[in-house]
Design a protein around this motif. Structure first.
Motif, PDB file in Angstrom:
ATOM      1  N   THR A   1      47.372  69.996  13.538  1.00  0.00           N
ATOM      2  CA  THR A   1      47.711  71.079  12.609  1.00  0.00           C
ATOM      3  C   THR A   1      48.541  72.108  13.391  1.00  0.00           C
ATOM      4  O   THR A   1      48.582  72.051  14.626  1.00  0.00           O
ATOM      5  CB  THR A   1      46.452  71.778  12.052  1.00  0.00           C
ATOM      6  N   PRO A   2      49.181  73.044  12.710  1.00  0.00           N
ATOM      7  CA  PRO A   2      50.008  74.021  13.445  1.00  0.00           C
ATOM      8  C   PRO A   2      49.226  74.868  14.445  1.00  0.00           C
ATOM      9  O   PRO A   2      49.799  75.430  15.375  1.00  0.00           O
ATOM     10  CB  PRO A   2      50.575  74.911  12.338  1.00  0.00           C
ATOM     11  N   VAL A   3      47.915  74.993  14.271  1.00  0.00           N
ATOM     12  CA  VAL A   3      47.140  75.835  15.198  1.00  0.00           C
ATOM     13  C   VAL A   3      46.359  74.992  16.203  1.00  0.00           C
ATOM     14  O   VAL A   3      45.458  75.478  16.867  1.00  0.00           O
ATOM     15  CB  VAL A   3      46.163  76.759  14.433  1.00  0.00           C
ATOM     16  N   GLY A   4      46.735  73.747  16.334  1.00  0.00           N
ATOM     17  CA  GLY A   4      46.023  72.878  17.257  1.00  0.00           C
ATOM     18  C   GLY A   4      45.310  71.794  16.470  1.00  0.00           C
ATOM     19  O   GLY A   4      45.205  71.861  15.244  1.00  0.00           O
ATOM     20  N   PRO A   5      44.808  70.797  17.184  1.00  0.00           N
ATOM     21  CA  PRO A   5      44.223  69.662  16.468  1.00  0.00           C
ATOM     22  C   PRO A   5      42.818  69.940  15.915  1.00  0.00           C
ATOM     23  O   PRO A   5      42.018  70.630  16.546  1.00  0.00           O
ATOM     24  CB  PRO A   5      44.158  68.586  17.549  1.00  0.00           C
ATOM     25  N   LEU A   6      42.556  69.385  14.731  1.00  0.00           N
ATOM     26  CA  LEU A   6      41.174  69.334  14.235  1.00  0.00           C
ATOM     27  C   LEU A   6      40.518  68.190  15.004  1.00  0.00           C
ATOM     28  O   LEU A   6      41.109  67.127  15.151  1.00  0.00           O
ATOM     29  CB  LEU A   6      41.165  68.998  12.743  1.00  0.00           C
ATOM     30  N   ARG A   7      39.321  68.406  15.470  1.00  0.00           N
ATOM     31  CA  ARG A   7      38.770  67.465  16.452  1.00  0.00           C
ATOM     32  C   ARG A   7      37.360  67.030  16.091  1.00  0.00           C
ATOM     33  O   ARG A   7      36.523  67.849  15.702  1.00  0.00           O
ATOM     34  CB  ARG A   7      38.787  68.191  17.802  1.00  0.00           C
ATOM     35  N   ILE A   8      37.121  65.726  16.188  1.00  0.00           N
ATOM     36  CA  ILE A   8      35.739  65.188  16.119  1.00  0.00           C
ATOM     37  C   ILE A   8      35.547  64.363  17.385  1.00  0.00           C
ATOM     38  O   ILE A   8      36.366  63.481  17.670  1.00  0.00           O
ATOM     39  CB  ILE A   8      35.532  64.261  14.898  1.00  0.00           C
ATOM     40  N   ASP A   9      34.500  64.670  18.130  1.00  0.00           N
ATOM     41  CA  ASP A   9      34.216  63.925  19.361  1.00  0.00           C
ATOM     42  C   ASP A   9      32.807  63.354  19.295  1.00  0.00           C
ATOM     43  O   ASP A   9      31.862  64.044  18.864  1.00  0.00           O
ATOM     44  CB  ASP A   9      34.308  64.848  20.586  1.00  0.00           C
ATOM     45  N   TYR A  10      32.694  62.126  19.749  1.00  0.00           N
ATOM     46  CA  TYR A  10      31.361  61.525  19.846  1.00  0.00           C
ATOM     47  C   TYR A  10      31.152  61.141  21.309  1.00  0.00           C
ATOM     48  O   TYR A  10      31.876  60.302  21.862  1.00  0.00           O
ATOM     49  CB  TYR A  10      31.276  60.285  18.946  1.00  0.00           C
ATOM     50  N   GLY A  11      30.198  61.800  21.956  1.00  0.00           N
ATOM     51  CA  GLY A  11      29.947  61.569  23.375  1.00  0.00           C
ATOM     52  C   GLY A  11      28.603  60.902  23.606  1.00  0.00           C
ATOM     53  O   GLY A  11      27.629  61.209  22.917  1.00  0.00           O
ATOM     54  N   VAL A  12      28.593  59.989  24.586  1.00  0.00           N
ATOM     55  CA  VAL A  12      27.356  59.246  24.901  1.00  0.00           C
ATOM     56  C   VAL A  12      26.990  59.516  26.348  1.00  0.00           C
ATOM     57  O   VAL A  12      27.851  59.473  27.234  1.00  0.00           O
ATOM     58  CB  VAL A  12      27.577  57.723  24.700  1.00  0.00           C
ATOM     59  N   LYS A  13      25.702  59.801  26.574  1.00  0.00           N
ATOM     60  CA  LYS A  13      25.246  60.075  27.950  1.00  0.00           C
ATOM     61  C   LYS A  13      25.181  58.762  28.726  1.00  0.00           C
ATOM     62  O   LYS A  13      24.713  57.750  28.202  1.00  0.00           O
ATOM     63  CB  LYS A  13      23.850  60.703  27.931  1.00  0.00           C
ATOM     64  N   LEU A  14      25.610  58.786  29.958  1.00  0.00           N
ATOM     65  CA  LEU A  14      25.518  57.590  30.789  1.00  0.00           C
ATOM     66  C   LEU A  14      24.252  57.630  31.650  1.00  0.00           C
ATOM     67  O   LEU A  14      23.853  56.620  32.211  1.00  0.00           O
ATOM     68  CB  LEU A  14      26.760  57.457  31.671  1.00  0.00           C
ATOM     69  N   GLN A  15      23.645  58.827  31.811  1.00  0.00           N
ATOM     70  CA  GLN A  15      22.355  58.922  32.534  1.00  0.00           C
ATOM     71  C   GLN A  15      21.404  59.723  31.670  1.00  0.00           C
ATOM     72  O   GLN A  15      21.264  60.925  31.873  1.00  0.00           O
ATOM     73  CB  GLN A  15      22.528  59.652  33.867  1.00  0.00           C
ATOM     74  N   LYS A  16      20.823  59.055  30.723  1.00  0.00           N
ATOM     75  CA  LYS A  16      19.944  59.769  29.793  1.00  0.00           C
ATOM     76  C   LYS A  16      18.583  60.023  30.454  1.00  0.00           C
ATOM     77  O   LYS A  16      17.957  59.099  30.991  1.00  0.00           O
ATOM     78  CB  LYS A  16      19.774  58.926  28.525  1.00  0.00           C
ATOM     79  N   ASP A  17      18.140  61.269  30.410  1.00  0.00           N
ATOM     80  CA  ASP A  17      16.803  61.609  30.929  1.00  0.00           C
ATOM     81  C   ASP A  17      15.786  61.419  29.811  1.00  0.00           C
ATOM     82  O   ASP A  17      16.130  61.498  28.627  1.00  0.00           O
ATOM     83  CB  ASP A  17      16.778  63.070  31.403  1.00  0.00           C
ATOM     84  N   PRO A  18      14.533  61.195  30.180  1.00  0.00           N
ATOM     85  CA  PRO A  18      13.508  61.014  29.142  1.00  0.00           C
ATOM     86  C   PRO A  18      13.475  62.244  28.216  1.00  0.00           C
ATOM     87  O   PRO A  18      13.566  63.380  28.681  1.00  0.00           O
ATOM     88  CB  PRO A  18      12.202  60.896  29.926  1.00  0.00           C
ATOM     89  N   GLY A  19      13.398  61.992  26.948  1.00  0.00           N
ATOM     90  CA  GLY A  19      13.306  63.078  25.967  1.00  0.00           C
ATOM     91  C   GLY A  19      14.649  63.587  25.493  1.00  0.00           C
ATOM     92  O   GLY A  19      14.741  64.370  24.559  1.00  0.00           O
ATOM     93  N   GLU A  20      15.713  63.143  26.161  1.00  0.00           N
ATOM     94  CA  GLU A  20      17.044  63.605  25.760  1.00  0.00           C
ATOM     95  C   GLU A  20      17.606  62.678  24.681  1.00  0.00           C
ATOM     96  O   GLU A  20      17.288  61.474  24.657  1.00  0.00           O
ATOM     97  CB  GLU A  20      18.008  63.589  26.951  1.00  0.00           C
TER      98      GLU A  20
END
Lengths: 181, 897
Positions: free
Chosen positions: B865-884
């Motif tokens: 868009t003219p003011v920058g991109p509309l953004r959707i990000d999906y991130g996955v943890k590579l070192q998940k701690d218990p309870g996270e």
């Protein structure tokens, strides 16, 4: 003794020379200083939108024109100056350039007015027939080019007047004072 | 005797000195003119200094020529009706300037009853707001408006125009009183000339006002309507109106139907675009032939070199049918391109051609390719090269074409000698370097012309705007001698600058931006820079710069600006994953007091925070090009622990900040701010309290210097360049702060285009802070937090790093984060961005440990868009701690970094 007199005479001579020099220099100096401080004045004689024609310009142009056309009036000169401003402004719009304003005006007239004039053959023939007495028995072919030139100039004059009339209609022109009066 | 001679020579020397100084003093007294005073009467719209600048009478001898030029120059400002200048006699003459300004229309008040909108009437009225008041045009304006209202169906409209002087000098208000009178009504509408029902597109109906403006629009609509029905040249109109009876003549003419048969490769729709009979309203042999050529061009471009099209026309009194019978033929590919007689590398020659081995054979490009080859030979000095017509052999069996290009190269012409005349020897040497034509180089006109323009450019920078360079060439035995004759012309310098059109903006705002200086060499580049600087102010929609001579070596500059709207109201609504709803409204004005000072008031509101910011910006502080900015901020914020949704703490902050910004170079910017904040934290979860300053009210008084280096090509959508910076915040009791710390943040981002659709984006950010009191932890509002949409995207907002006993993030005194993104455009404004993020937060700076970084990966979708991109990000943890949680989803605007 003579030597002393010589010296006195020389000293007096030098003193006189110095006094003369000083007088000369003071005169020069006064002339230089007063040269710029004589009263001068100028004002707007007329304007075409944002372009001013000053009284001094008008006066100069009037003086020059009188040498060629002694019976011209100042008003007529001012009107000519206004026409020049209008044409030069129009020439600028078409990016017509030249070494002098006169050249620019000539170029504009040639390109924008004269170039579109075509005198039909029938018109030339008609003129020849209607004014044959003026041509003292000359054949049409001998006089044709001259007639064409004349009719072209006549048409040019008419179109130029029309162009100026149109240009004046769209410009804000005001004549402020009749100078010299 | 000798003594006498000595005395005489001393006297002579003394006399010469005396005379010299006398003249110098006299001369300087002439030039260092001291006017008695300049008295100006009748000046209102511009300030005295600007006017004296325009007249050119400041501290110089006012001679006749100068006065005349001054008047003419000042007049160009466009606000004067008369200027007279009188200079009195005497050593210190007094200059009296009488000015009469033009009157301008301030407001046009439109009153009474009129059939169209006020805006429309204002548009129709000859005299407009902000224009010069032309009293002579009032009768014409009245008559024209009356005629226009008659066109709208009100022939008896009465118009009265009156005017009154405004409170401001040289401003007039106009009042236009309209009584539209009774309208002409349409009682009946007759369509003459056709039995067809053509009333459908007409908006004009019986009972309506006889509005010729609307009726003319109706005629256009009706013509289009008939064309859609297949009538290729309908005649609609004229119409006549008499005592309520409206007669409209409509002759639909013949119908034209176009059919295409035999086409498979190119659709009918695409072929019909090449046969615009309806658009041009012409149907004859010439346009049919042209249409066929254009259709064949499409086939040839697709490789159907033997395609043929035959038109068949059937016609009767009412219908014309044309059918284009198409024989598409076969598609041919180029099997091989061979060159005969060419010494230049064949591969290079082939690269210059549009026809390609393996590509489709398009006979229409043969001539173009032939010209390209001739051109390159010419550029390399082969003036006699002959490229013969291409020999094309078609293999009907393989459906291929084999092209042979026969070239007679001839001998190459080289530059043997270059000379530059008309300049001094030292200048000649400089110009030889600028021309860059070397002995032995191929002779070609493009390089020679470029050399000429380089010399013209060089001179142009030193004020020789009218100079010329004439080139003479002598070629003997394929050796060329070139002579560049320089005609310098007169050197021009910048004269006075006249600025017009700045009705709201002060003269000084424009003048201070200009880099042209009176007396400096005139050049176009300076003017181009001036124009750019004025546009950058954001005040003008047009900047037109013109130079003109008033008959001396000075070029005066006329700058015409058109002021734009400098006020703005912006608002937005949005949704974010944590805040839920978000909204803002901002009022801003960028030309306070006509001085380009900017003020704004912005309110932001979301599910977690409310913020009000009042900002003021002064681009030239105390007359120096040193931008100053100050703002007041009131903020109420609630921090939550995203996984359980519990409030970690609440914050109320009032801040006042002021500072200076300085652009050191085109890519380096530095600033320094002082900030005073009153912070109140409440409802702080016990497990996040690391410092006694985490609770209650706290005054933080700090200074914040920072510097940034930015070479990005586009700050919203960078594809190359670097952004790096360092920022320091020092809070100290010396500044009346109740807390004492130093906080350093550094960042660096690099952008590199790997492919036209792929940008590699890298970022590293880090920060350390040292509390200088006891304890050394910073107050919670100043601590670093990580995790979320712009840091480590596998984590929810602010959840990465040390946690309290109840699992709430505490933040810390140090952080490090790194990001890698591959921003890949997939077309239509969308792009995908696979990413890899890493980072962590540590309670104390000394605890920082690179082996303790947390890694996440994921993918994002962007829409530009003219003011920058509309953004959707999906991130996955590579070192998940218990309870996270395993992953996190983020919505936002703007790139991560």
């Amino acid at each position: 003794m003579k030597k002393a007199e010589d010296i006195r005479s020389t000293a007096s001579d030098i003193t006189m020379k110095i006094v003369a020099c000083v007088l000369l220099l003071v005169t020069c100096n006064l002339l230089l200083v007063t040269d710029g401080s004589t009263g001068v004045s100028d004002r707007v004689a007329a304007f075409v939108d944002d372009e001013a024609i000053t009284n001094s310009e008008l006066q100069e142009q009037y003086t020059e024109t009188l040498k060629i056309t002694p019976d011209i009036t100042k008003d007529e000169v001012l009107n000519t100056m206004i026409n020049r401003v209008l044409i030069l402004r129009q020439a600028k719009k078409y990016r017509i350039e030249g070494p002098s304003p006169d050249e620019v005006i000539k170029e504009y007239i040639d390109l924008k007015v004269r170039a579109v004039i075509r005198v039909p053959e029938t018109e030339i023939e008609k003129y020849y027939k209607e004014n044959s007495s003026m041509f003292s028995g000359k054949e049409y072919d001998d006089i044709r080019d001259d007639i064409e030139k004349y009719l072209t100039e006549k048409e040019l004059n008419a179109r130029l007047k029309e162009t100026l009339r149109e240009l004046r209609k769209t410009a804000y022109i005001k004549i402020l004072s009749k100078q010299g009066q | 005797m000798q003594k006498k001679r000595l005395l005489k020579s001393r006297k002579t020397i003394l006399s010469v000195f005396f005379v010299f100084f006398f003249f110098v003093l006299s001369w300087s007294s002439v030039n260092a003119f001291m006017p008695g005073k300049i008295v100006i009467h009748g000046l209102y719209s511009i300030n005295r200094d600007e006017f004296i600048d325009l007249l050119g009478l400041g501290g110089v001898q006012p001679d006749k020529e100068r006065i005349r030029k001054g008047i003419k120059r000042a007049f160009l400002k466009g606000i004067f009706e008369d200027i007279s200048v009188e200079v009195s006699d005497g050593d210190t003459p007094e200059i009296t300037v009488n000015v009469k300004e033009k009157e301008f229309i301030r407001k046009v008040h439109i009153k009474g009853n009129y059939p169209v909108s006020r805006k429309k009437i204002a548009g129709l009225f000859l005299l407009k707001e902000d224009q010069v008041m032309r009293y002579d045009l009032i009768p014409q304006a009245k008559e024209e408006l009356k005629e226009k209202l008659a066109l709208y169906g009100y022939p008896d409209a009465r118009i009265d125009i009156s005017f009154e002087k405004d409170k401001k000098p040289c401003r007039v208000n106009l009042s236009v009183a309209i009584d539209a009178g009774a309208p002409l009504l349409i009682k009946t509408l007759h369509i003459i000339g056709t039995e067809l029902d053509v009333r459908v597109p007409l908006k004009t109906k019986p009972g309506d006002v006889y509005d010729r403006i609307r009726l003319n629009d109706d005629l256009k609509r009706l013509a289009e309507f008939l064309k859609k029905q297949g009538y290729f040249k309908p005649s609609v109109g004229p119409y006549s109106y008499r005592e309520g009876e409206l007669d409209l003549a409509v002759i639909p003419g013949k119908k034209l139907t176009i059919a295409v048969e035999g086409n498979k490769v190119i659709s009918r729709k695409n072929l019909m675009k090449e046969a615009p009979f309806f658009e041009i309203e012409t149907f004859n042999d010439e346009v049919i032939s042209e249409a066929i050529d254009r259709m064949l061009f499409l086939y040839h471009a697709a490789g159907y070199a033997s395609a043929q099209i035959a038109p068949v026309i059937n016609s009767n009194d009412s219908v014309v049918n044309i059918t284009f019978f198409i024989f598409e033929g076969e598609k041919y590919r180029i099997k091989n391109i061979q060159f005969a007689g060419a010494q230049l590398p064949h591969k290079k020659l082939e690269e210059l051609m549009e026809l390609r081995k393996g590509g489709v054979y398009n006979p229409d490009t043969l001539e173009k390719d032939r010209d390209s080859l001739k051109e390159i030979y010419g550029a390399l000095g082969y003036l006699e090269t002959e490229v013969k017509e291409f020999d094309v052999k078609i293999d009907e069996k393989d459906k291929t074409a084999e092209i042979t290009v026969n070239i007679h190269e001839g001998e190459r012409t080289e530059i043997n000698d270059v000379d530059i005349a008309g300049v001094a020897p030292e200048m000649k040497e400089i110009l030889m370097g600028i021309a860059g034509l070397k002995k032995g180089a191929p002779y070609n006109e493009v390089d020679i012309s470029d050399a000429r323009f380089r010399i013209l450019d060089y001179y142009g920078n030193y004020g020789y705007a009218d100079m010329d360079v004439v080139i003479s060439r002598t070629i003997e035995g394929h050796k060329a001698s070139l002579k560049f004759s320089v005609i310098e012309g007169l050197k021009k310098v910048f004269g006075t600058t006249i600025i017009t059109g700045n009705n709201r903006t002060k003269y000084t705002v424009i003048k201070r931006e200009l880099i042209n200086r009176e007396g400096e060499p005139y050049n176009f580049k300076t003017l181009a820079d001036d124009r750019q600087r004025l546009y950058k102010l954001g005040l003008f929609t047009a900047v037109d710069i013109e130079s003109f001579n008033l008959g001396d070596d000075k070029k005066d500059i006329l700058i015409r600006v058109k002021e734009g709207n400098t006020g703005a109201v912006e608002f937005g609504l949005g949704y974010a994953e944590y805040e839920q709803y978000r909204a803002f409204i901002e009022l801003s004005y960028r030309n306070l007091w006509g001085m380009n000072r900017q003020g704004s008031l912005r309110t932001e509101i979301s599910g977690l925070e409310r913020r009000v910011i009042l900002q003021y910006y002064e681009p030239w502080f105390m007359g120096y090009p040193l931008p100053f900015r100050t703002f007041l901020l009131h903020e109420q914020k609630k921090e939550i622990n995203i996984p359980d949704g519990n409030t970690t703490y609440k914050l109320e902050r009032d801040t006042v900040s002021a500072g200076f910004e300085k652009k050191i170079s085109s890519s380096v910017k530095a600033d320094i701010y002082y900030e005073f904040s009153l912070v109140k934290t409440s409802e702080v979860q016990p497990d996040v309290i690391l410092s006694r300053e985490d609770l209650g009210a706290l005054v933080i008084s700090s200074i914040k210097p920072s510097i940034a280096y930015d070479t990005r090509d586009n700050p919203f959508e960078p594809s190359s360049g670097l952004l790096a910076g360092i920022s320091l915040k020092i809070a100290s009791p010396v500044l009346l702060s109740e807390t004492n710390f130093t906080k350093l943040t550094i960042y660096g981002s690099a952008f590199h285009k790997l492919h036209k659709r792929v940008v590699l984006a890298l970022s590293v950010r880090g920060g350390v802070a040292f509390g200088l009191g006891a304890p050394d932890e910073l107050p919670i509002v100043e601590r670093f937090f990580l995790g979320g949409r712009s840091t480590v995207r596998g984590y929810e907002q602010d959840t990465l790093g040390p946690k309290g006993t109840d699992g709430n993030p505490t933040g810390g005194n140090a952080f490090l984060v790194g990001n890698i993104e591959l921003r890949t455009s997939i077309g239509r404004g969308f792009s995908l961005a696979p990413f890899f993020d890493m980072g962590n937060v540590w309670v104390k700076a000394k605890d920082m440990n690179l082996t303790d970084l947390k890694y996440t990966t994921g993918i994002g979708l962007r829409y530009i868009t003219p003011v920058g991109p509309l953004r959707i990000d999906y991130g996955v943890k590579l070192q998940k701690d218990p309870g996270e949680s395993r992953s996190a989803l983020h919505f936002s605007i703007g790139h991560t970094f």
